[in-house]
Design a protein around this motif. Structure first.
Motif, PDB file in Angstrom:
ATOM      1  N   ALA A 165       0.829  -1.207   0.000  1.00 20.11           N
ATOM      2  CA  ALA A 165       0.000   0.000   0.000  1.00 20.11           C
ATOM      3  C   ALA A 165       0.862   1.255   0.000  1.00 20.11           C
ATOM      4  N   LEU A 166       1.925   1.256   0.793  1.00 23.46           N
ATOM      5  CA  LEU A 166       2.792   2.432   0.879  1.00 23.46           C
ATOM      6  C   LEU A 166       3.443   2.760  -0.458  1.00 23.46           C
ATOM      7  N   VAL A 167       3.789   1.747  -1.231  1.00 29.69           N
ATOM      8  CA  VAL A 167       4.373   1.981  -2.551  1.00 29.69           C
ATOM      9  C   VAL A 167       3.341   2.631  -3.474  1.00 29.69           C
ATOM     10  N   ALA A 168       2.116   2.150  -3.443  1.00 28.66           N
ATOM     11  CA  ALA A 168       1.065   2.748  -4.270  1.00 28.66           C
ATOM     12  C   ALA A 168       0.780   4.187  -3.852  1.00 28.66           C
ATOM     13  N   LEU A 169       1.039   4.503  -2.576  1.00 26.99           N
ATOM     14  CA  LEU A 169       0.766   5.846  -2.053  1.00 26.99           C
ATOM     15  C   LEU A 169       1.978   6.773  -2.135  1.00 26.99           C
ATOM     16  N   ASP A 170       3.078   6.300  -2.731  1.00 21.52           N
ATOM     17  CA  ASP A 170       4.289   7.117  -2.915  1.00 21.52           C
ATOM     18  C   ASP A 170       4.875   7.606  -1.598  1.00 21.52           C
ATOM     19  N   ALA A 171       4.876   6.762  -0.597  1.00 20.76           N
ATOM     20  CA  ALA A 171       5.447   7.120   0.698  1.00 20.76           C
ATOM     21  C   ALA A 171       6.970   7.167   0.625  1.00 20.76           C
ATOM     22  N   GLU A 172       7.565   7.776   1.641  1.00 18.76           N
ATOM     23  CA  GLU A 172       9.021   7.859   1.746  1.00 18.76           C
ATOM     24  C   GLU A 172       9.455   7.369   3.122  1.00 18.76           C
ATOM     25  N   VAL A 173      10.660   6.799   3.177  1.00 17.36           N
ATOM     26  CA  VAL A 173      11.218   6.275   4.422  1.00 17.36           C
ATOM     27  C   VAL A 173      12.329   7.194   4.891  1.00 17.36           C
ATOM     28  N   GLU A 174      12.250   7.619   6.143  1.00 14.93           N
ATOM     29  CA  GLU A 174      13.283   8.473   6.732  1.00 14.93           C
ATOM     30  C   GLU A 174      14.265   7.591   7.501  1.00 14.93           C
ATOM     31  N   ILE A 175      15.542   7.738   7.175  1.00 17.26           N
ATOM     32  CA  ILE A 175      16.589   6.868   7.711  1.00 17.26           C
ATOM     33  C   ILE A 175      17.661   7.729   8.372  1.00 17.26           C
ATOM     34  N   ALA A 176      18.221   7.241   9.477  1.00 16.38           N
ATOM     35  CA  ALA A 176      19.318   7.940  10.148  1.00 16.38           C
ATOM     36  C   ALA A 176      20.512   7.009  10.266  1.00 16.38           C
ATOM     37  N   GLY A 177      21.697   7.572  10.038  1.00 15.51           N
ATOM     38  CA  GLY A 177      22.919   6.786  10.131  1.00 15.51           C
ATOM     39  C   GLY A 177      24.108   7.658  10.468  1.00 15.51           C
ATOM     40  N   ALA A 178      25.299   7.112  10.342  1.00 14.06           N
ATOM     41  CA  ALA A 178      26.518   7.829  10.700  1.00 14.06           C
ATOM     42  C   ALA A 178      26.709   9.086   9.877  1.00 14.06           C
ATOM     43  N   TYR A 224      -7.522  -2.297  -1.670  1.00 11.74           N
ATOM     44  CA  TYR A 224      -6.508  -3.325  -1.444  1.00 11.74           C
ATOM     45  C   TYR A 224      -7.181  -4.674  -1.523  1.00 11.74           C
ATOM     46  N   ARG A 225      -6.656  -5.532  -2.365  1.00 12.08           N
ATOM     47  CA  ARG A 225      -7.261  -6.848  -2.581  1.00 12.08           C
ATOM     48  C   ARG A 225      -6.192  -7.918  -2.345  1.00 12.08           C
ATOM     49  N   LYS A 226      -6.506  -8.864  -1.502  1.00 14.41           N
ATOM     50  CA  LYS A 226      -5.541  -9.899  -1.120  1.00 14.41           C
ATOM     51  C   LYS A 226      -6.128 -11.284  -1.354  1.00 14.41           C
ATOM     52  N   ALA A 240      -3.013  -6.840  -4.483  1.00 15.96           N
ATOM     53  CA  ALA A 240      -3.002  -5.689  -5.386  1.00 15.96           C
ATOM     54  C   ALA A 240      -3.472  -4.456  -4.634  1.00 15.96           C
ATOM     55  N   ALA A 241      -2.713  -3.370  -4.776  1.00 16.88           N
ATOM     56  CA  ALA A 241      -3.075  -2.072  -4.206  1.00 16.88           C
ATOM     57  C   ALA A 241      -3.252  -1.088  -5.346  1.00 16.88           C
ATOM     58  N   VAL A 242      -4.394  -0.423  -5.388  1.00 17.19           N
ATOM     59  CA  VAL A 242      -4.646   0.543  -6.453  1.00 17.19           C
ATOM     60  C   VAL A 242      -5.174   1.845  -5.885  1.00 17.19           C
ATOM     61  N   ARG A 253      -5.408   9.562 -13.210  1.00 15.60           N
ATOM     62  CA  ARG A 253      -4.241   9.181 -12.411  1.00 15.60           C
ATOM     63  C   ARG A 253      -4.423   7.754 -11.942  1.00 15.60           C
ATOM     64  N   ALA A 254      -3.321   7.001 -11.925  1.00 13.76           N
ATOM     65  CA  ALA A 254      -3.389   5.620 -11.452  1.00 13.76           C
ATOM     66  C   ALA A 254      -2.070   5.220 -10.802  1.00 13.76           C
ATOM     67  N   ALA A 255      -2.165   4.490  -9.719  1.00 14.25           N
ATOM     68  CA  ALA A 255      -1.005   3.906  -9.052  1.00 14.25           C
ATOM     69  C   ALA A 255      -1.337   2.448  -8.772  1.00 14.25           C
ATOM     70  N   LEU A 256      -0.588   1.536  -9.368  1.00 17.34           N
ATOM     71  CA  LEU A 256      -0.879   0.106  -9.299  1.00 17.34           C
ATOM     72  C   LEU A 256       0.328  -0.626  -8.725  1.00 17.34           C
ATOM     73  N   THR A 257       0.107  -1.432  -7.714  1.00 16.20           N
ATOM     74  CA  THR A 257       1.196  -2.184  -7.092  1.00 16.20           C
ATOM     75  C   THR A 257       0.741  -3.599  -6.783  1.00 16.20           C
ATOM     76  N   LEU A 258       1.589  -4.559  -7.077  1.00 17.59           N
ATOM     77  CA  LEU A 258       1.321  -5.962  -6.761  1.00 17.59           C
ATOM     78  C   LEU A 258       2.202  -6.401  -5.599  1.00 17.59           C
ATOM     79  N   GLY A 259       1.656  -7.270  -4.768  1.00 20.61           N
ATOM     80  CA  GLY A 259       2.411  -7.826  -3.662  1.00 20.61           C
ATOM     81  C   GLY A 259       2.562  -9.326  -3.788  1.00 20.61           C
ATOM     82  N   SER A 260       3.591  -9.882  -3.130  1.00 17.89           N
ATOM     83  CA  SER A 260       3.862 -11.322  -3.095  1.00 17.89           C
ATOM     84  C   SER A 260       4.184 -11.909  -4.467  1.00 17.89           C
ATOM     85  N   VAL A 261       4.670 -11.056  -5.367  1.00 16.35           N
ATOM     86  CA  VAL A 261       5.094 -11.541  -6.683  1.00 16.35           C
ATOM     87  C   VAL A 261       6.583 -11.322  -6.913  1.00 16.35           C
TER      88      VAL A 261
END
Length: 330
Positions: A165-178, A224-226, A240-242, A253-261
């Motif tokens: 779902a997050l991929v279909a929603l164009d989310a971002e991950v915030e990461i911290a490191g050295a 979301y369909r599983k 599938a997340a749409v 506009r469309a955002a389509l993502t498949l999972g477990s493939v």
């Protein structure tokens, strides 16, 4: 399970320092503890991050910032998520059991590892667990395995629902490191196996996840369909997340993502574009599905996934756009 040292971090900085020293972060522990019990993973030190304050959900530039330690159950129940990003709530509720969702965290969900049986079996060859040992799944029991983005070294899948779902929603991950903080599109966070299937994601040694940010709501219809072997507490055969917007009878506009493939949630900008400008119809949906599944290849027992993924995505798009395709030719 082997002996290990257990410590607690009282801040994100302390957790990051411990990570730089080789400690493994643990919060809910819903996946890591299983891996330790099977001795698939044998960390010498765990750092409990539950007291680091990364458990808030906050507005951010019209979107939403979700702390790394927000529990899955709390995120799915959050009013703003249910209203503006229902796809995320539905995906989370489709995964695991209520008990696990009460413990599992946002970051932990993203970090979960494959459920490939050969990965968990220390007597089997698995390049993800032991690089260079081979991949018994290639010619073995591979009904649950990947049909896209595979390599000769690994055909395991990423098993989660939330990240799809997050991929279909164009989310971002915030990461911290050295080297400070960095932001990675969620679509680029998980890695395909290539010749390094042991690396599931782009985190470097000593880095931790601080949170996930959702952009402004699109206002589109989200589904979301599983598809799974049983209705609850089962990993997807295909999901599938749409997120689709229709204006004046045309898809704008469309955002389509498949999972477990694949080893990561599978999205293609080209497949999204196939739908733009089209009237919602089975034919249009099938064209987009064919583009998203371009290059898909089964490995025997999982050949069925290609057709199943196509039908699942078409059905999700039909639900999102309100189109009745029951009487259309398949």
């Amino acid at each position: 399970m082997r002996d290990f040292v257990y410590d607690r971090a009282d801040s994100a900085d302390a957790a990051q320092t411990a990570a730089k020293e080789g400690a493994r972060a643990i919060a809910g522990g819903t996946n890591l503890l299983d891996l330790m019990k099977h001795e698939v993973e044998t960390p010498d030190r765990l750092i409990d991050v539950n007291r680091t304050g990364l458990d808030q959900i906050e507005e951010a530039d019209g979107g939403l910032r979700i702390g790394a330690l927000v529990r899955n159950a709390d995120l799915a129940a959050e009013e703003r998520v249910r209203r503006d990003w229902p796809l995320l709530s539905r995906a989370i509720l489709a995964g695991a059991s209520p008990q696990i969702r009460n413990r599992a965290t946002t970051a932990g969900n993203l970090m979960q590892r494959t459920r490939c049986a050969y990965f968990y079996d220390l007597g089997s060859a698995c390049n993800k667990r032991s690089p260079g040992s081979g991949c018994d799944a290639l010619n073995g029991v591979n009904r649950m395995h990947a049909i896209l983005g595979t390599s000769e070294h690994c055909i395991a899948t990423y098993p989660g629902d939330m990240a799809v779902a997050l991929v279909a929603l164009d989310a971002e991950v915030e990461i911290a490191g050295a080297n400070g903080k960095r932001t990675v599109p969620i679509a680029e966070f998980h890695r395909l196996p290539g010749d390094r299937p042991d690396r599931d994601n782009v985190l470097e040694d000593g880095e931790i996840i601080l949170g996930v940010t959702l952009p402004k709501p699109t206002g589109g219809a989200q589904v979301y369909r599983k598809v799974r072997d049983r209705r609850s507490y089962a990993f997807a055969l295909v999901s599938a997340a749409v997120d689709v917007t229709v204006e004046d009878g045309k898809i704008t506009r469309a955002a389509l993502t498949l999972g477990s493939v694949a080893a990561k949630p599978w999205r293609s900008n080209e497949a999204d574009k196939v739908l733009v400008g089209s009237e919602p119809s089975r034919k249009a949906f099938e064209n987009a599905a064919d583009r998203l599944l371009q290059g898909a290849q089964g490995h025997g027992e999982n050949d069925y996934k290609i057709g199943l993924a196509r039908r699942t995505l078409v059905a999700a798009l039909a639900e999102a756009t309100g189109i009745d395709i029951a009487g259309d030719a398949a």
